[in-house]
Design an enzyme around this catalytic site. Structure first.
Site, PDB file in Angstrom:
ATOM      1  N   ASP A  51      70.078  46.267  45.731  1.00  0.00           N
ATOM      2  CA  ASP A  51      69.041  47.295  45.524  1.00  0.00           C
ATOM      3  C   ASP A  51      69.698  48.652  45.303  1.00  0.00           C
ATOM      4  OD1 ASP A  51      66.123  46.170  46.638  1.00  0.00           O
ATOM      5  OD2 ASP A  51      67.806  45.242  47.654  1.00  0.00           O
ATOM      6  N   THR A 122      63.055  41.505  47.012  1.00  0.00           N
ATOM      7  CA  THR A 122      64.290  41.550  47.808  1.00  0.00           C
ATOM      8  C   THR A 122      64.319  40.458  48.877  1.00  0.00           C
ATOM      9  OG1 THR A 122      64.475  43.940  47.482  1.00  0.00           O
ATOM     10  CG2 THR A 122      65.732  43.011  49.292  1.00  0.00           C
ATOM     11  N   THR A 195      50.402  36.891  47.259  1.00  0.00           N
ATOM     12  CA  THR A 195      51.606  37.189  48.025  1.00  0.00           C
ATOM     13  C   THR A 195      52.133  35.993  48.808  1.00  0.00           C
ATOM     14  OG1 THR A 195      52.519  38.715  49.677  1.00  0.00           O
ATOM     15  CG2 THR A 195      50.234  38.001  50.006  1.00  0.00           C
TER      16      THR A 195
END
Length: 309
Positions: A51, A122, A195
């Site tokens: 990231d 992530t 999700t």
């Protein structure tokens, strides 16, 4: 079109190559075996070395070539000199050959806002669910998402050695979308993607209200929009705060370019001005077709729970 390419086309052409560089960085960190994971606000909100390096690469590369644009990245990083090997100065010649839509031809650098998620998904990245991972670079003008680039660093990773790893797709409303084959779920099927790691009762109640034939739970907002445009899902339904502007700007532009739509759960558009709040606090509803059907089925209890921006 005569003369040099429009600023926005040059920016998209650079963003395409910059996203590919970021994807290579994300792969390299994974292969090193040392992800450098830190928790930001908890176990579901992680940051890795990938990231950090990918965001440094994207922001430094674009700001060097376009010093007047506003860049907003997900990661809050200390101001430091970025290593030269992280800088990407190339661009996609193929994009520069495209004709810029007339309404964007005269835009100036300082009018453009770039929203960056250097590694979307992530959590999945740290768990080895690599097809969920994307790099997102969205470009906005006057609060509207007008161009988006999505890199999938691990596209084809399950095919093993010998197959090309990674791909980059991009799109611009009024011009089209490129780098993938547009497909739709058959009209009589409702497949909802939602999700994987941020669910709660409001989220599941809303998904159930769509009366789906199938529900897919995966990570990453970019990944879910790819499912919509490649015919694996018909709606992305996330009735919760959690997504941020850098998660949705690039995907929204690509979806819009192929006739799709992304709104909050009330059916209102999100705005991508430089000074907006980052959280998409009224959830996300995205579809390739039939947006009104899905919007009409959002329960009143969900609408009351989610305040529109």
């Amino acid at each position: 079109m005569s003369g040099s390419p429009a600023v926005v086309m040059r920016l998209v052409a650079s963003a395409h190559t910059v996203a590919e560089k970021a994807g290579a960085i994300v792969r390299k960190v994974l292969h090193s075996g040392d992800l450098g994971i830190v928790e930001k606000t908890g176990a579901n909100d992680l940051q890795t070395l990938a990231d950090r390096l990918a965001q440094q690469s994207i922001c430094a590369s674009l700001s060097r070539r376009f010093p007047k644009i506003t860049i907003i990245g997900e990661e809050e990083l200390p101001a430091e000199v970025v290593r030269e090997d992280l800088i990407e100065s190339g661009h996609s010649e193929e994009i520069l050959q495209k004709t810029c839509p007339a309404e964007y031809r005269e835009l100036k650098e300082e009018e453009l806002v770039v929203w960056v998620d250097p590694l979307d998904g992530t959590k999945e990245y740290t768990e080895g669910l690599l097809d969920n991972v994307t790099v997102l670079i969205g470009i906005a003008y006057a609060g509207k998402a007008i161009a988006g680039v999505i890199n999938q660093p691990f596209y084809n990773y399950q095919l093993g050695a010998g197959s090309a790893l990674g791909r980059t797709m991009w799109g611009m409303p009024g011009l089209g979308a490129f780098g993938f084959q547009l497909q739709e779920v058959p009209g009589d099927k409702r497949i909802v993607t939602t999700t994987r790691s941020h669910s709660n009762k409001v989220v599941t109640d809303c998904v159930d209200a769509m009366e789906p034939h199938e529900v897919i739970r995966v990570g990453g907002a970019g990944n879910k929009i790819i499912q919509l445009v490649e015919g694996r899902a018909s709606a992305y339904v996330f009735a919760s705060p959690g997504c941020k502007k850098w998660d949705t700007c690039a995907p929204e532009a690509i979806l819009d370019a192929v006739g799709g739509k992304l709104t909050d759960m009330h059916g209102n558009a999100y705005r991508y001005h430089a000074n907006v709040k980052h959280m998409n606090s009224a959830g996300v509803l995205a579809t390739l077709r039939n947006h009104e059907y899905y919007a009409s089925r959002v329960p009143q209890s969900v609408l009351q729970a989610l305040k529109s921006d």
